[in-house]
Motif scaffolding. Sequence first.
Motif, PDB file in Angstrom:
ATOM      1  N   LYS A 186       0.838  -1.210   0.000  1.00 27.18           N
ATOM      2  CA  LYS A 186       0.000   0.000   0.000  1.00 27.18           C
ATOM      3  C   LYS A 186       0.872   1.260   0.000  1.00 27.18           C
ATOM      4  O   LYS A 186       0.624   2.211  -0.748  1.00 27.18           O
ATOM      5  N   TRP A 187       1.921   1.243   0.844  1.00 25.70           N
ATOM      6  CA  TRP A 187       2.797   2.421   0.905  1.00 25.70           C
ATOM      7  C   TRP A 187       3.636   2.568  -0.371  1.00 25.70           C
ATOM      8  O   TRP A 187       3.932   3.681  -0.814  1.00 25.70           O
ATOM      9  N   LEU A 188       4.018   1.445  -0.941  1.00 26.22           N
ATOM     10  CA  LEU A 188       4.744   1.512  -2.217  1.00 26.22           C
ATOM     11  C   LEU A 188       3.868   2.125  -3.313  1.00 26.22           C
ATOM     12  O   LEU A 188       4.350   2.896  -4.151  1.00 26.22           O
ATOM     13  N   ASN A 189       2.588   1.776  -3.306  1.00 26.72           N
ATOM     14  CA  ASN A 189       1.657   2.389  -4.269  1.00 26.72           C
ATOM     15  C   ASN A 189       1.609   3.904  -4.105  1.00 26.72           C
ATOM     16  O   ASN A 189       1.594   4.659  -5.078  1.00 26.72           O
ATOM     17  N   LEU A 190       1.557   4.367  -2.845  1.00 28.09           N
ATOM     18  CA  LEU A 190       1.543   5.804  -2.582  1.00 28.09           C
ATOM     19  C   LEU A 190       2.833   6.459  -3.074  1.00 28.09           C
ATOM     20  O   LEU A 190       2.800   7.509  -3.730  1.00 28.09           O
ATOM     21  N   ILE A 191       3.977   5.836  -2.781  1.00 28.27           N
ATOM     22  CA  ILE A 191       5.264   6.406  -3.192  1.00 28.27           C
ATOM     23  C   ILE A 191       5.352   6.501  -4.719  1.00 28.27           C
ATOM     24  O   ILE A 191       5.809   7.511  -5.270  1.00 28.27           O
ATOM     25  N   LEU A 192       4.897   5.445  -5.382  1.00 27.45           N
ATOM     26  CA  LEU A 192       4.924   5.454  -6.856  1.00 27.45           C
ATOM     27  C   LEU A 192       3.911   6.440  -7.439  1.00 27.45           C
ATOM     28  O   LEU A 192       4.102   6.960  -8.535  1.00 27.45           O
ATOM     29  N   PHE A 193       2.841   6.691  -6.684  1.00 26.87           N
ATOM     30  CA  PHE A 193       1.793   7.590  -7.182  1.00 26.87           C
ATOM     31  C   PHE A 193       2.180   9.067  -7.062  1.00 26.87           C
ATOM     32  O   PHE A 193       1.690   9.905  -7.822  1.00 26.87           O
ATOM     33  N   LEU A 194       3.048   9.390  -6.107  1.00 25.53           N
ATOM     34  CA  LEU A 194       3.393  10.800  -5.863  1.00 25.53           C
ATOM     35  C   LEU A 194       3.981  11.503  -7.087  1.00 25.53           C
ATOM     36  O   LEU A 194       3.623  12.668  -7.357  1.00 25.53           O
TER      37      LEU A 194
END
Length: 761
Positions: A186-194
């Motif tokens: 979930k946090w990796l998705n956020l990091i990639l989304f930024l």
Amino acid sequence: MPLDLVRTKNPCKYCGTLSLSMYCCHACEMLDGGFSELVSKASQSESRYAYLDLPENQKLYQLKDNHRKFKFFVHGIQCSSCVHLLEQIAEMNSHCKESRLNISNSELLIELDSQGKLSDIASLIKAMGYDFSVIKASENSDDKLHRETRQELKRIALAGALAGNIMLFSIAIYTGATGTLLTVFKWLNLILFLPILFYVALPFYRGAWGSLKMQKVHIDLPIVIALVTSSSLSIYSLMTGGDQFYFDSTASFIFLILVARFFVKKAQHRFLSPQNIHSQIRTETYALADNSSTVITENIKQGQTFTVSQDQAIPVDGVLLSDMALVDTSFMSGENIPYTFTKGMHLFAGYKLLSASISMVCEKPINQTRIADLLNKSQENLLSKNSYLTLADRLSEKLILYVFILAAFVFVGLGLAINFTESFHRALALIVVACPCALAFGSPLTMAMAFRKSQKKGISVRNANVFEKMSEIQNIFFDKTGTLTYGQLQVCETWPENLNAETIDLLISLEKISYHPVAFALRAHFKNWKNEIHFTEHSEIFGSGVRGYFNNDLYELKTLASNLYDESIDIAIALYKNKEVICRIYLQDQIREEASEIIASLQAEGKNCYLISGDKKRKALAIGEKCGLKRDRIYSELYPEDKKEIITKYPHSLMIGDGVNDTLAMSSSQISIAIKGSAEIALASSDIFFLRSGLNPLVELFKVNKRIHQTLKKNLALSLAYNAIAGTLAVFGFINPLWAAVLMPVSSLIILFSTLWGFRE
């Protein structure tokens, strides 16, 4: 849907275009009274651009060979109103002499007087809500477009890579990842989304902010709202331990929208760009001065010396190095008489060499030639403001607003009835799939294709308003000389009726040194003559004729007095031997072969056709009746002022004639067409200029205009039908946001193919 059903009878207060309200668009509202507000807003940021006024920067940006001319590359041109607004800078700033936008490359040309400040113009452009960059004299807009394209491709590549990786992690989440691994994904998705949120989506933020400043609703605004909302909900869910994540779907549809926009923009750039010089001057090969190699037209550079062979076109503007050249200048001058140029004289692209090979040096390459500038000026108003484009702009703006309002109801209503996750997906799909890109793209694409079609048929049209006015034409006025007739002398009769070979040899040998229209007419008529006679003391006397001695006999070819032949004859000449007449030749301008057929077809379509001439009544009647005109529609013995007075009495009129001699009459008609004369003068004084001889382009012009109306109506119906069907499917959940992003460019492709099909050969 017929165009007439969506127009109203209310003219725009500023430009007069039929509108649903007081103003047809916000740009017109701003133009009608917002100058002071704009100027005041611009003055607050003058200091920000003060560096542009430094002498060293003035030299850097000032165009070469021009006084106080500068170019801006303007980002975010959305519609014809934006073009119109930017071109009003000259009215907003008293020191700005000219403001002209080339929509094909977003290039704004500004000319200032000696007191004008570049910083003032920059501030005005910024106050209007546009980003820009000043183009250096050493670069051009193609460089800017190339860099902009590279930036777009970088964003697309990054968005694709990030969306793909987010999708991979999301698959793991959806297939049952638990514990620490689930939290990490979930946090990796956020990091990639930024990076998508803060870099890839920057163009959407700029578009949305620009539309808010212009008080307009633009498709970028709902996309930004959807993007910010979905990312905020996803981040909130991540922080609170919820399960509502939209990183994958949001990243994917942003990527797909960027791809769709990129290809639509490429299509727009290709099909909305005006025709260039290469459409008029074909590519040929020329030998360089030292004969070591050859060069094609496009690659001839300033300062290069090259050879032009007989019957080749002069490819660039330059200076003649050879002693003499006989040149056909008809394309630029409208004159069918070749001219003799001598060493040191200027030759222009578009001329044709008739004599033996010459050497010349290039002063201006093909894209900077006089004819290239002429073509640019003739098409700079390609998408000038007219009711077709205004209608498309207004419908697009209203459609975005209605879709946005409907999406809000869908989100709230379905959210309360079902759940907010599903309602959010449906609202987002609706916003994306119902984008009115095709609606906004259809009208300018149709007008651009009409320009291209016209150009191929030898018709140069000044601006899109001409096509709008063509539909109202009821009365067509024809000039005689050069319009219904060829405008060239031809032999119509001789005395004696059959000239013997010796007489013909004498005639053509005498006229060999002459460039008078009579000489060209004789050479064309007696083209099979065989034996050249060499005269002594062979000379041409201006206004009199030619003369020479052969076997001690004096031969003269002179013009007869007008009272010695019928007035239906334009000119008569006689060949004398020792002052005694050997033969007489009568010449006149012949009626065009297609004239009667074209007039008959126009009259069959309900058009009223007239002849308007300065010739004697008997001559005008003879020509007019042969062309199928009624006697009461043939006007003769008229001065230019008389022609103007007659045309003024007939509304919805079209005047076709000489671009120079008929200027006064043309100015009184709703549409004016120049069929003869200097291309430069004709385009300055008329709405349309026929680059191809004859009256056939007139028929083609009416055909093109008919295709415009058919294509516009068809495109409008297709666009509205697509948005209605796709929007309905999105509301009922048959299309999700990803499929909406995939289908988004489909409507533009439909309109593209529809328009290409409408203008097929």
